[in-house]
Design a protein around this motif. Structure first.
Motif, short mmCIF file in Angstrom:
data_model
loop_
_atom_site.label_atom_id
_atom_site.label_comp_id
_atom_site.label_asym_id
_atom_site.label_seq_id
_atom_site.Cartn_x
_atom_site.Cartn_y
_atom_site.Cartn_z
N UNK A 204 -19.51 -28.24 -12.30
CA UNK A 204 -20.67 -27.37 -12.45
C UNK A 204 -20.79 -26.43 -11.24
N UNK A 205 -19.99 -25.37 -11.21
CA UNK A 205 -20.08 -24.44 -10.08
C UNK A 205 -21.42 -23.70 -10.04
N UNK A 206 -22.11 -23.79 -8.93
CA UNK A 206 -23.39 -23.10 -8.76
C UNK A 206 -23.37 -22.33 -7.46
N UNK A 207 -24.31 -21.42 -7.33
CA UNK A 207 -24.41 -20.62 -6.11
C UNK A 207 -24.69 -21.50 -4.89
N UNK A 208 -25.54 -22.51 -5.07
CA UNK A 208 -25.88 -23.41 -3.96
C UNK A 208 -24.66 -24.19 -3.50
N UNK A 209 -23.84 -24.67 -4.47
CA UNK A 209 -22.63 -25.41 -4.11
C UNK A 209 -21.64 -24.51 -3.39
N UNK A 210 -21.50 -23.27 -3.87
CA UNK A 210 -20.60 -22.33 -3.22
C UNK A 210 -21.01 -22.08 -1.78
N UNK A 211 -22.32 -21.98 -1.55
CA UNK A 211 -22.82 -21.76 -0.19
C UNK A 211 -22.57 -22.97 0.69
#
Length: 319
Positions: A204-211
């Motif tokens: 589940x790629x999310x913006x928060x995980x990417x950050x």
């Protein structure tokens, strides 16, 4: 077939077909450890060597004379031994095939064979394990060991454990799943957190995980091949790169530039183009160049750094 995270107009994930050529690593190790050519240069158990009968100074000149094998042997069942797997790769040696296909060679040898042999091309003690396509793949290792007929004509119970990975700095960063402005060795301290982020980012790629991944310098590799390797620590397996880390790194980029900034360009003339040979020759005379007319603390610092580089290049070490 490799499935990406880019979708077509119909909403389907795009795929890329990759061709992977490789030998079974167990068969490669079996071939090496059973080769009668290496019979007199093969070890099946760790040893302690000392410079004197008193046992004061330990001699470390091969993988079986270091403490790592002794410590790792404690994790194995009684009667088992270790095949010290050494992997090496270099993306600068990319091989191009028909069309736009390219592959990345990976080589395998074992530390049970004396380094004097597996370092010689003519000895054939290093095997081309396979060609990795420009993509991603996983490696799974048997966890029960395997029986092999070895060069001493004895059947040994062998566990394949990744003991060393030979690569330059960019390659170490790639294998450690970290960005090149971070230290691949320091990633060991947050390995569990890194693997946790990689698993969740893949699902589940999310913006928060990417950050979060960017904050700790983590690259999205799904999943690293070393994750399930038995008793292996990829961060401990990385071997030092003397040319890039010591000669070009510590000496040229740090020590020389530091001394030039202190003494001045008028006193020290530097090369515009350096080769590995020129680095080593410069290290031999650099202390003499700056001695006599500078602060004694600078002389001690230069002496300490160059001595460390010299000691690191030795093939035999003593405690």
């Amino acid at each position: 077939m490799l499935t990406g995270d880019v979708h077509d107009d119909d909403g389907n994930a795009e795929t890329e077909e990759l061709e992977l050529w490789f030998w079974d690593p167990v068969e490669c190790v079996c071939e090496l450890i059973g080769n009668l050519t290496f019979k007199d240069a093969m070890k099946y158990a760790p040893e302690h060597l000392y410079a004197s009968q008193e046992g004061n100074n330990q001699v470390i000149n091969e993988m079986w004379t270091a403490d790592w094998w002794w410590d790792m042997q404690l994790h194995l069942p009684e009667g088992a031994t270790i095949a010290l797997v050494i992997l090496a790769s270099d993306k600068t040696q990319l091989s191009w095939f028909q069309g736009d296909k390219s592959a990345w060679p990976v080589y395998l040898t074992i530390g049970n064979i004396s380094k004097d042999l597996h370092g010689q091309v003519s000895s054939h003690a290093t095997i081309l394990l396979g060609y990795i396509p420009v993509g991603h793949f996983n490696i799974f290792l048997e966890k029960s060991g395997t029986y092999m007929t070895c060069a001493d004509l004895t059947i040994h119970w062998i566990f394949l454990i990744l003991a060393a990975y030979v690569a330059n700095y960019p390659e170490q960063c790639l294998v450690a799943c970290c960005m090149e402005n971070h230290c691949p060795l320091c990633k060991k301290h947050d390995m569990e957190e890194s693997l946790h982020l990689l698993i969740h980012h893949e699902d589940q790629p999310t913006t928060a995980l990417k950050q979060d991944m960017k904050t700790i310098g983590l690259c999205p590799v799904y999943l690293p091949f070393w994750m399930n390797l038995l008793h292996s620590d990829i961060f401990q397996a990385f071997t030092p790169n003397l040319l890039h880390q010591l000669h070009k790194g510590i000496f040229k980029e740090h020590l020389v530039k530091w001394c030039v900034a202190i003494i001045g360009n008028e006193e020290i003339n530097t090369f515009t183009q350096w080769t590995g040979k020129e680095h080593k020759e410069m290290e031999k005379i650099f202390l003499g160049l700056i001695a006599g007319g500078v602060d004694p603390r600078l002389v001690r610092a230069v002496c300490t750094v160059t001595n460390f580089i010299f000691y690191s290049s030795l093939h035999l070490h003593m405690t």
